[in-house]
Design an enzyme around this catalytic site. Structure first.
Site, PDB file in Angstrom:
ATOM      1  N   PRO A  30      16.461 -42.768  -7.419  1.00 49.59           N
ATOM      2  CA  PRO A  30      15.991 -43.787  -6.471  1.00 49.59           C
ATOM      3  C   PRO A  30      17.017 -44.900  -6.307  1.00 49.59           C
ATOM      4  CG  PRO A  30      14.852 -43.978  -8.590  1.00 49.59           C
ATOM      5  CD  PRO A  30      15.644 -42.720  -8.632  1.00 49.59           C
ATOM      6  N   MET A  31      17.312 -45.260  -5.051  1.00 53.15           N
ATOM      7  CA  MET A  31      18.292 -46.336  -4.816  1.00 53.15           C
ATOM      8  C   MET A  31      17.872 -47.224  -3.647  1.00 53.15           C
ATOM      9  SD  MET A  31      21.961 -44.584  -5.667  1.00 53.15           S
ATOM     10  CE  MET A  31      21.556 -42.953  -5.038  1.00 53.15           C
ATOM     11  N   THR A  32      17.585 -48.457  -3.962  1.00 57.26           N
ATOM     12  CA  THR A  32      17.201 -49.458  -2.966  1.00 57.26           C
ATOM     13  C   THR A  32      18.364 -49.738  -2.029  1.00 57.26           C
ATOM     14  OG1 THR A  32      15.561 -50.466  -4.392  1.00 57.26           O
ATOM     15  CG2 THR A  32      16.564 -51.901  -2.748  1.00 57.26           C
ATOM     16  N   GLN A 108       9.067 -43.195  -4.459  1.00 55.92           N
ATOM     17  CA  GLN A 108       8.997 -44.080  -5.629  1.00 55.92           C
ATOM     18  C   GLN A 108       8.225 -45.341  -5.245  1.00 55.92           C
ATOM     19  OE1 GLN A 108      12.121 -46.658  -7.340  1.00 55.92           O
ATOM     20  NE2 GLN A 108      11.843 -45.515  -9.246  1.00 55.92           N
ATOM     21  N   HIS A 184       7.139 -46.502 -10.443  1.00 48.68           N
ATOM     22  CA  HIS A 184       8.297 -47.197 -11.026  1.00 48.68           C
ATOM     23  C   HIS A 184       7.835 -48.085 -12.186  1.00 48.68           C
ATOM     24  CE1 HIS A 184      12.156 -48.797 -11.536  1.00 48.68           C
ATOM     25  NE2 HIS A 184      12.440 -49.216 -10.319  1.00 48.68           N
ATOM     26  N   ASN A 187      13.109 -50.615 -15.300  1.00 49.96           N
ATOM     27  CA  ASN A 187      14.132 -51.514 -14.728  1.00 49.96           C
ATOM     28  C   ASN A 187      13.733 -52.975 -14.562  1.00 49.96           C
ATOM     29  OD1 ASN A 187      15.223 -48.979 -14.544  1.00 49.96           O
ATOM     30  ND2 ASN A 187      15.938 -49.140 -12.453  1.00 49.96           N
ATOM     31  N   TYR A 189      10.762 -54.354 -13.389  1.00 53.63           N
ATOM     32  CA  TYR A 189       9.766 -54.735 -12.377  1.00 53.63           C
ATOM     33  C   TYR A 189       8.365 -54.825 -13.005  1.00 53.63           C
ATOM     34  CZ  TYR A 189      13.817 -53.911  -9.455  1.00 53.63           C
ATOM     35  OH  TYR A 189      15.079 -53.983  -8.920  1.00 53.63           O
ATOM     36  N   GLY A 330      22.656 -41.114  -9.361  1.00 53.13           N
ATOM     37  CA  GLY A 330      22.616 -42.293  -8.505  1.00 53.13           C
ATOM     38  C   GLY A 330      23.965 -42.474  -7.843  1.00 53.13           C
TER      39      GLY A 330
HETATM   40  C1  LIG Z   1      22.412 -49.262  -5.094  1.00 54.47           C
HETATM   41  C2  LIG Z   1      21.433 -48.896  -6.191  1.00 54.47           C
HETATM   42  C3  LIG Z   1      20.082 -49.114  -5.973  1.00 54.47           C
HETATM   43  C4  LIG Z   1      19.145 -48.771  -6.951  1.00 54.47           C
HETATM   44  N1  LIG Z   1      17.798 -48.916  -6.690  1.00 54.47           N
HETATM   45  C5  LIG Z   1      16.879 -48.409  -7.553  1.00 54.47           C
HETATM   46  C6  LIG Z   1      15.494 -48.335  -7.195  1.00 54.47           C
HETATM   47  O1  LIG Z   1      15.070 -48.705  -6.091  1.00 54.47           O
HETATM   48  N2  LIG Z   1      14.636 -47.815  -8.098  1.00 54.47           N
HETATM   49  C7  LIG Z   1      15.058 -47.367  -9.322  1.00 54.47           C
HETATM   50  O2  LIG Z   1      14.230 -46.913 -10.113  1.00 54.47           O
HETATM   51  N3  LIG Z   1      16.365 -47.407  -9.669  1.00 54.47           N
HETATM   52  C8  LIG Z   1      17.281 -47.889  -8.805  1.00 54.47           C
HETATM   53  N4  LIG Z   1      18.614 -47.850  -9.133  1.00 54.47           N
HETATM   54  C9  LIG Z   1      19.045 -47.248 -10.392  1.00 54.47           C
HETATM   55  C10 LIG Z   1      19.426 -45.785 -10.172  1.00 54.47           C
HETATM   56  O3  LIG Z   1      18.289 -45.002  -9.853  1.00 54.47           O
HETATM   57  C11 LIG Z   1      20.081 -45.199 -11.424  1.00 54.47           C
HETATM   58  O4  LIG Z   1      19.201 -45.375 -12.503  1.00 54.47           O
HETATM   59  C12 LIG Z   1      21.399 -45.858 -11.778  1.00 54.47           C
HETATM   60  O5  LIG Z   1      22.285 -45.878 -10.656  1.00 54.47           O
HETATM   61  C13 LIG Z   1      22.101 -45.095 -12.918  1.00 54.47           C
HETATM   62  O6  LIG Z   1      22.319 -43.749 -12.563  1.00 54.47           O
HETATM   63  P1  LIG Z   1      23.800 -43.240 -12.203  1.00 54.47           P
HETATM   64  O7  LIG Z   1      24.620 -43.445 -13.459  1.00 54.47           O
HETATM   65  O8  LIG Z   1      23.638 -41.803 -11.849  1.00 54.47           O
HETATM   66  O9  LIG Z   1      24.297 -44.090 -11.076  1.00 54.47           O
HETATM   67  C14 LIG Z   1      19.580 -48.225  -8.179  1.00 54.47           C
HETATM   68  C15 LIG Z   1      20.958 -48.026  -8.390  1.00 54.47           C
HETATM   69  C16 LIG Z   1      21.874 -48.327  -7.411  1.00 54.47           C
HETATM   70  C17 LIG Z   1      23.333 -48.049  -7.649  1.00 54.47           C
END
Ligand SMILES: Cc1cc2nc3c(=O)[nH]c(=O)nc-3n(C[C@H](O)[C@H](O)[C@H](O)COP(=O)(O)O)c2cc1C
Length: 370
Positions: A30-32, A108, A184, A187, A189, A330
């Protein structure tokens, strides 16, 4: 040599979750991306953003965190919601595009609690206890300065938050057509604020030891299950680190993890999504087990999605060996939306390049390739 190693990789093997078939073990985390309309409706740009991951071979996508109600859930300006029918219909266009490209997609659902920094419906924030959150608001999501001190939630606020998750889950499944729902709980929240020792100082049934502090997440899981029925995959995302406290460790260590994973296993959840900075590392000490291995030990039948630094295929395989059923990428997926296809063809992956996330973490034209 490389060709054969890549093609035989466990990340490319098929699996199933509650009757849903997945061609590989690769999902998008998930990525905002704060690219919705002011009304919280997904845009064409978001559709293109999600669709390209499915085209790239990811068998499962999890959306960015979607706000669940028009009270205190919205966290960021530009965040999409699932709090009304128009928002849900917007998501349907995204879901349809992902399905047409051969992917599955889970919604999510998130409530920002004390970390809400851009709620279009309310000017104040709520949380488990009236304590100022650590750290600073996220600048790349239009934040500035310290977080506000939240108002302590009363029973009515808690009931409203739970009902919001349930209603959003119903819209996600019945209107938008999502394949599953992720709650969720990670992190930093709202649900993580209740779960964390230093943000939850409540003396009532929602506070206390780690089992009690998990109570709100479990109540949300129950309400969501009730709303979507038995057939829909539902899971919970958990982490140690938080956006405003990256190095946090669960205060109760491995014993606490045992309590948590047993409780999730006994709940109606079908999966748990664990995110750590580096998912293969010992969770609490230099030599102990990873969170994934602890989940596998204490919840033998739970489907585990593992996330954190797994864009290196060797690490991804290591975490699957430790008991994960699927991995989530991510940053690796942002840089390589076609990571699965490249890997299957033994091609070269682009190194992590995250310019697209600054100065604002919205979706850029360059990222979409036009
Ligand atoms: C731009 C961005 C936005 C993110 N938004 C969320 C989100 O909305 N919800 C969530 O659970 N994690 C969010 N994360 C965390 C990612 O899901 C992930 O846990 C984190 O990037 C680590 O994984 P990676 O090493 O594969 O990047 C976000 C990460 C990034 C980079």
């Amino acid at each position: 040599m490389t060709v054969h190693a890549a093609v035989a990789s466990s990340v490319l093997s098929a699996t199933t979750l509650k009757g849903l078939a997945f061609a590989n073990r690769l999902s998008v985390a998930p990525m905002t991306r704060i690219s919705a309309t002011a009304e919280g409706v997904p845009t064409e740009r978001m559709l293109r953003y999600y669709e390209r991951f499915a085209r790239g071979g990811f068998s499962l996508l999890t959306t960015e965190g979607i706000y669940t109600d028009k009270a205190y859930a919205q966290t960021y300006k530009g965040q999409p919601g699932l709090a009304d029918r128009q928002q849900a219909e917007g998501w349907k266009t995204v879901v349809d595009a992902v399905h047409a490209a051969g992917g599955r997609i889970f919604a999510q659902l998130m409530h920002g609690g004390a970390l809400a920094q851009g709620n279009g419906y309310r000017g104040d924030t709520v949380g488990p206890s009236a304590l100022e959150p650590r750290g600073q608001q996220m600048v790349s999501y239009h934040g500035e300065g310290l977080y506000a001190v939240p108002r302590e939630m009363d029973e009515a606020n808690i009931a409203e938050a739970i009902a919001g998750f349930a209603q959003a889950a119903r819209l996600a499944i019945e209107v938008a057509g999502f394949d599953g729902v992720e709650i969720h709980g990670a992190n930093g929240y709202l649900l993580d604020q209740f779960f964390t020792d230093y943000t939850n100082r409540r003396q009532d049934r929602w506070g206390g030891d780690i089992g009690k502090r998990l109570g709100l997440s479990l109540a949300v899981l129950d309400a969501v299950r009730e709303a979507v029925g038995d057939e829909v995959p539902v899971g919970l995302r958990l982490s140690q680190g938080k956006v405003n406290d990256l190095r946090h460790k669960w205060a109760e260590g491995e014993e606490g993890a045992a309590v948590v994973f047993k409780a999730v296993a006994e709940s109606t959840a079908d999966f748990v999504h664990l995110t750590e900075f580096e998912a293969w590392q010992p969770a609490f000490s230099e030599t102990g087990k990873s969170l994934v291995a602890l989940a596998r030990q204490h919840a033998p039948d739970l489907f585990v999605i593992a996330n954190g630094g797994l864009h290196d295929i060797i690490r991804a395989e290591q975490v699957l060996d430790a008991g994960a059923n699927m991995i989530a990428l991510g940053r690796g997926a942002l840089t390589n939306p076609d990571w699965p296809r490249i890997t299957a063809a033994s091609g070269a992956l682009r190194p992590l390049a995250l310019d697209m996330l600054s100065p604002i973490s919205d979706i850029k034209d360059s990222e979409l390739g036009y």
